[in-house]
Design a protein around this motif. Structure first.
Motif, PDB file in Angstrom:
ATOM      1  N   GLY A 104       3.412  11.013  -7.545  1.00  0.00           N
ATOM      2  CA  GLY A 104       3.804   9.672  -7.928  1.00  0.00           C
ATOM      3  C   GLY A 104       5.159   9.292  -7.382  1.00  0.00           C
ATOM      4  N   MET A 105       5.635   8.111  -7.778  1.00  0.00           N
ATOM      5  CA  MET A 105       6.905   7.613  -7.276  1.00  0.00           C
ATOM      6  C   MET A 105       7.942   7.488  -8.379  1.00  0.00           C
ATOM      7  SD  MET A 105       5.839   4.653  -4.606  1.00  0.00           S
ATOM      8  CE  MET A 105       7.561   4.191  -4.500  1.00  0.00           C
ATOM      9  N   VAL A 106       7.698   8.107  -9.507  1.00  0.00           N
ATOM     10  CA  VAL A 106       8.570   7.899 -10.655  1.00  0.00           C
ATOM     11  C   VAL A 106      10.016   8.255 -10.340  1.00  0.00           C
ATOM     12  CG1 VAL A 106       9.008   8.559 -13.030  1.00  0.00           C
ATOM     13  CG2 VAL A 106       6.665   8.311 -12.236  1.00  0.00           C
ATOM     14  N   ILE A 131       0.841  -1.202   0.000  1.00  0.00           N
ATOM     15  CA  ILE A 131       0.000   0.000   0.000  1.00  0.00           C
ATOM     16  C   ILE A 131       0.872   1.247   0.000  1.00  0.00           C
ATOM     17  CG2 ILE A 131      -1.709   1.326   1.302  1.00  0.00           C
ATOM     18  CD1 ILE A 131      -2.734  -1.359   2.418  1.00  0.00           C
ATOM     19  N   ALA A 132       1.883   1.253   0.852  1.00  0.00           N
ATOM     20  CA  ALA A 132       2.768   2.418   0.947  1.00  0.00           C
ATOM     21  C   ALA A 132       3.453   2.718  -0.380  1.00  0.00           C
ATOM     22  CB  ALA A 132       3.812   2.185   2.039  1.00  0.00           C
ATOM     23  N   LEU A 133       3.725   1.687  -1.169  1.00  0.00           N
ATOM     24  CA  LEU A 133       4.475   1.861  -2.412  1.00  0.00           C
ATOM     25  C   LEU A 133       3.594   1.859  -3.653  1.00  0.00           C
ATOM     26  CD1 LEU A 133       7.519  -0.473  -1.624  1.00  0.00           C
ATOM     27  CD2 LEU A 133       7.251   1.967  -1.159  1.00  0.00           C
ATOM     28  N   ASP A 134       2.292   1.954  -3.479  1.00  0.00           N
ATOM     29  CA  ASP A 134       1.370   1.920  -4.617  1.00  0.00           C
ATOM     30  C   ASP A 134       1.327   3.282  -5.305  1.00  0.00           C
ATOM     31  OD1 ASP A 134      -0.571   1.484  -6.463  1.00  0.00           O
ATOM     32  OD2 ASP A 134      -2.172   1.014  -5.044  1.00  0.00           O
ATOM     33  N   ALA A 135       2.081   3.425  -6.371  1.00  0.00           N
ATOM     34  CA  ALA A 135       2.205   4.714  -7.056  1.00  0.00           C
ATOM     35  C   ALA A 135       0.931   5.140  -7.765  1.00  0.00           C
ATOM     36  CB  ALA A 135       3.355   4.648  -8.063  1.00  0.00           C
ATOM     37  N   GLU A 136      -0.013   4.211  -7.941  1.00  0.00           N
ATOM     38  CA  GLU A 136      -1.246   4.541  -8.650  1.00  0.00           C
ATOM     39  C   GLU A 136      -2.221   5.340  -7.786  1.00  0.00           C
ATOM     40  OE1 GLU A 136      -1.623   3.846 -11.863  1.00  0.00           O
ATOM     41  OE2 GLU A 136       0.412   3.029 -11.804  1.00  0.00           O
ATOM     42  N   VAL A 137      -1.988   5.381  -6.488  1.00  0.00           N
ATOM     43  CA  VAL A 137      -2.906   6.054  -5.566  1.00  0.00           C
ATOM     44  C   VAL A 137      -2.231   7.309  -5.016  1.00  0.00           C
ATOM     45  CG1 VAL A 137      -4.258   5.817  -3.434  1.00  0.00           C
ATOM     46  CG2 VAL A 137      -3.916   3.836  -4.935  1.00  0.00           C
ATOM     47  N   PRO A 138      -2.895   8.471  -5.041  1.00  0.00           N
ATOM     48  CA  PRO A 138      -2.307   9.699  -4.487  1.00  0.00           C
ATOM     49  C   PRO A 138      -1.916   9.517  -3.025  1.00  0.00           C
ATOM     50  CG  PRO A 138      -4.283  10.207  -5.743  1.00  0.00           C
ATOM     51  CD  PRO A 138      -4.223   8.713  -5.636  1.00  0.00           C
ATOM     52  N   ARG A 139      -0.916  10.249  -2.603  1.00  0.00           N
ATOM     53  CA  ARG A 139      -0.372  10.057  -1.257  1.00  0.00           C
ATOM     54  C   ARG A 139      -1.415  10.223  -0.166  1.00  0.00           C
ATOM     55  NH1 ARG A 139       4.360  12.823  -3.160  1.00  0.00           N
ATOM     56  NH2 ARG A 139       3.717  14.784  -2.209  1.00  0.00           N
ATOM     57  N   TYR A 152      -0.151  12.573   9.785  1.00  0.00           N
ATOM     58  CA  TYR A 152       1.053  13.344   9.473  1.00  0.00           C
ATOM     59  C   TYR A 152       2.266  12.423   9.314  1.00  0.00           C
ATOM     60  CZ  TYR A 152       5.190  16.202  10.327  1.00  0.00           C
ATOM     61  OH  TYR A 152       6.434  16.774  10.244  1.00  0.00           O
ATOM     62  N   ASN A 153       2.416  11.463  10.224  1.00  0.00           N
ATOM     63  CA  ASN A 153       3.562  10.557  10.153  1.00  0.00           C
ATOM     64  C   ASN A 153       3.567   9.750   8.862  1.00  0.00           C
ATOM     65  OD1 ASN A 153       4.848  11.213  12.574  1.00  0.00           O
ATOM     66  ND2 ASN A 153       3.631   9.767  13.765  1.00  0.00           N
ATOM     67  N   VAL A 154       2.430   9.152   8.535  1.00  0.00           N
ATOM     68  CA  VAL A 154       2.373   8.315   7.337  1.00  0.00           C
ATOM     69  C   VAL A 154       2.571   9.157   6.083  1.00  0.00           C
ATOM     70  CG1 VAL A 154       0.924   6.775   5.960  1.00  0.00           C
ATOM     71  CG2 VAL A 154       0.939   6.569   8.450  1.00  0.00           C
ATOM     72  N   LEU A 155       1.945  10.328   6.034  1.00  0.00           N
ATOM     73  CA  LEU A 155       2.158  11.222   4.894  1.00  0.00           C
ATOM     74  C   LEU A 155       3.625  11.628   4.785  1.00  0.00           C
ATOM     75  CD1 LEU A 155      -0.892  13.662   4.832  1.00  0.00           C
ATOM     76  CD2 LEU A 155      -0.078  12.247   2.953  1.00  0.00           C
ATOM     77  N   GLY A 156       4.255  11.840   5.927  1.00  0.00           N
ATOM     78  CA  GLY A 156       5.666  12.198   5.922  1.00  0.00           C
ATOM     79  C   GLY A 156       6.532  11.086   5.356  1.00  0.00           C
ATOM     80  N   TRP A 157       6.246   9.849   5.756  1.00  0.00           N
ATOM     81  CA  TRP A 157       7.019   8.721   5.227  1.00  0.00           C
ATOM     82  C   TRP A 157       6.828   8.589   3.720  1.00  0.00           C
ATOM     83  CZ3 TRP A 157       4.695   5.091   9.493  1.00  0.00           C
ATOM     84  CH2 TRP A 157       5.253   5.445  10.739  1.00  0.00           C
ATOM     85  N   LEU A 158       5.593   8.670   3.265  1.00  0.00           N
ATOM     86  CA  LEU A 158       5.319   8.511   1.836  1.00  0.00           C
ATOM     87  C   LEU A 158       5.935   9.649   1.027  1.00  0.00           C
ATOM     88  CD1 LEU A 158       1.576   7.346   1.882  1.00  0.00           C
ATOM     89  CD2 LEU A 158       3.660   5.971   2.036  1.00  0.00           C
ATOM     90  N   THR A 159       5.836  10.865   1.545  1.00  0.00           N
ATOM     91  CA  THR A 159       6.391  12.022   0.840  1.00  0.00           C
ATOM     92  C   THR A 159       7.901  11.904   0.694  1.00  0.00           C
ATOM     93  OG1 THR A 159       4.618  13.462   1.647  1.00  0.00           O
ATOM     94  CG2 THR A 159       6.636  14.535   0.883  1.00  0.00           C
TER      95      THR A 159
END
Length: 362
Positions: free
Chosen positions: A341-343, A99-107, A305-312
């Motif tokens: 995205g994660m490109v 889920i954390a690495l799913d680039a198809e879904v916005p952060r 905030y924490n999860v958004l921070g990790w993904l960002t």
């Protein structure tokens, strides 16, 4: 890191989330790093024993991405070896990582999905459908070693029977499998409270006031009560949570008519909330401030905030920050966070790709 455990009696046979906040294990290991790891000639190796979720992995990798991008500190490869006793816990960590690495879904949406699937007994229908899609992807990875996760995961340390058990668990996440989590969780509560079941609101109020509030007052009493009563920790406004979170189903050993049996049901924690793992600490002091004796933010906001921070950080290499004018409006489910995205992210080429090894037996 302090554990925020209130009771092991109701913790269940399987830990689906941790008892302590996330840590950057690379920073924690400062002074104990071998020469080859320090100069990045060999990977930084980490053994995680029963972490229950992926908070340490995401926090460590996101911190490494920030060090490389913002502080110009070259980062080498990371190898995480994860040991779990039950295949359900291992499968869940593969799920959460996917889920954390799913680039198809916005952060923003991805952070909501991750927290919902991590913590809630019931899901929105769209989340349940998303979970089934993740299950299909993970089954393909296990069977054919294909898909976006295949290059990051090494399952070679698993025995064949352990790999089969992992596939069986993931296969049970499909909507065709019945899982009456509401009834089964209520049975667990009745067993835990015994004669106090009808007065459980008073019991949990006492637990909150005497045990949780002194060590984690940022967990709001309303949120704590809702989770203890219903199993819902993260709820979005105007959303209906009606689908069972099948990733919380598991087997536990027991006895029936004198014979040993394994029974499928809900055997997770009913007393110690998931807020301890993701929602009580963060690197922005504004989140823990109080005004007139009340916290200005809640554990749900801190977790978001924490999860958004990790993904960002994983995607951009930059620290997630909230402007002063946006801070008051920032809360779990708010739209202040941006998508992306994660490109060109941390997994996309700025540093050697981390490899996560999954193992059930040392």
């Amino acid at each position: 890191t302090n554990k925020l455990t209130m009771s092991l009696k109701g913790a269940g046979a399987i830990r689906f989330w941790g008892f302590s906040p996330a840590v950057d294990v690379f920073k924690r290991a400062d002074g104990q790093i071998e020469d080859g790891e320090a100069d990045h000639k060999q990977p930084f190796n980490v053994l995680l024993v029963c972490p229950s979720d992926v908070r340490h992995i995401l926090h460590t990798l996101s911190a490494a991405a920030i060090r490389e991008t913002e502080q110009n500190q070259r980062q080498g490869a990371f190898e995480f070896t994860v040991y779990e006793e039950q295949p359900e816990a291992l499968a869940r960590q593969l799920l959460l990582l996917s889920i954390a690495l799913d680039a198809e879904v916005p952060r923003r949406e991805r952070a909501e999905l991750l927290l919902e699937i991590l913590s809630n007994t019931l899901l929105r229908e769209k989340t349940a459908s998303y979970l089934e899609g993740r299950a299909q992807m993970l089954r393909r990875m296990l069977a054919q070693e294909e898909g976006p996760m295949a290059r990051l995961i090494d399952l070679s340390l698993l025995k064949m029977k352990e790999r089969d058990a992992l596939e069986e668990v993931i296969g049970s996440w499909f909507e065709s499998f019945e899982f009456d989590v509401v009834r089964q969780r209520d049975e667990r509560l009745r067993t835990y409270y015994e004669g106090r079941y009808d007065s459980r609101l008073n019991v949990l109020d006492w637990d909150y006031t005497m045990e949780l509030q002194p060590i984690a007052s940022i967990v709001h009493k309303v949120h704590f009560r809702e989770w203890r009563m219903t199993g819902l920790a993260f709820e979005l406004r105007d959303s209906n949570y009606i689908a069972p979170n099948r990733s919380l189903a598991s087997f536990a050993a027991g006895r029936l008519r004198g014979a040993s049996v394994f029974k499928r049901g809900f055997w997770g924690d009913v007393i110690n909330s998931p807020f301890a793992a993701v929602g009580v600490e963060c690197d922005d002091e504004r989140f823990v401030k109080q005004k007139n004796g009340q916290h200005v933010k809640t554990a749900c906001d801190v977790a978001f905030y924490n999860v958004l921070g990790w993904l960002t950080a994983l995607e951009t290499g930059r620290k997630f920050t909230i402007r002063a004018e946006d801070f008051e409006a920032f809360e779990y489910g708010a739209s202040v966070a941006t998508s992306g995205g994660m490109v060109k992210g941390f997994f996309g080429g700025r540093a050697p790709s981390p490899r996560i090894e999954e193992a059930e037996e040392a």
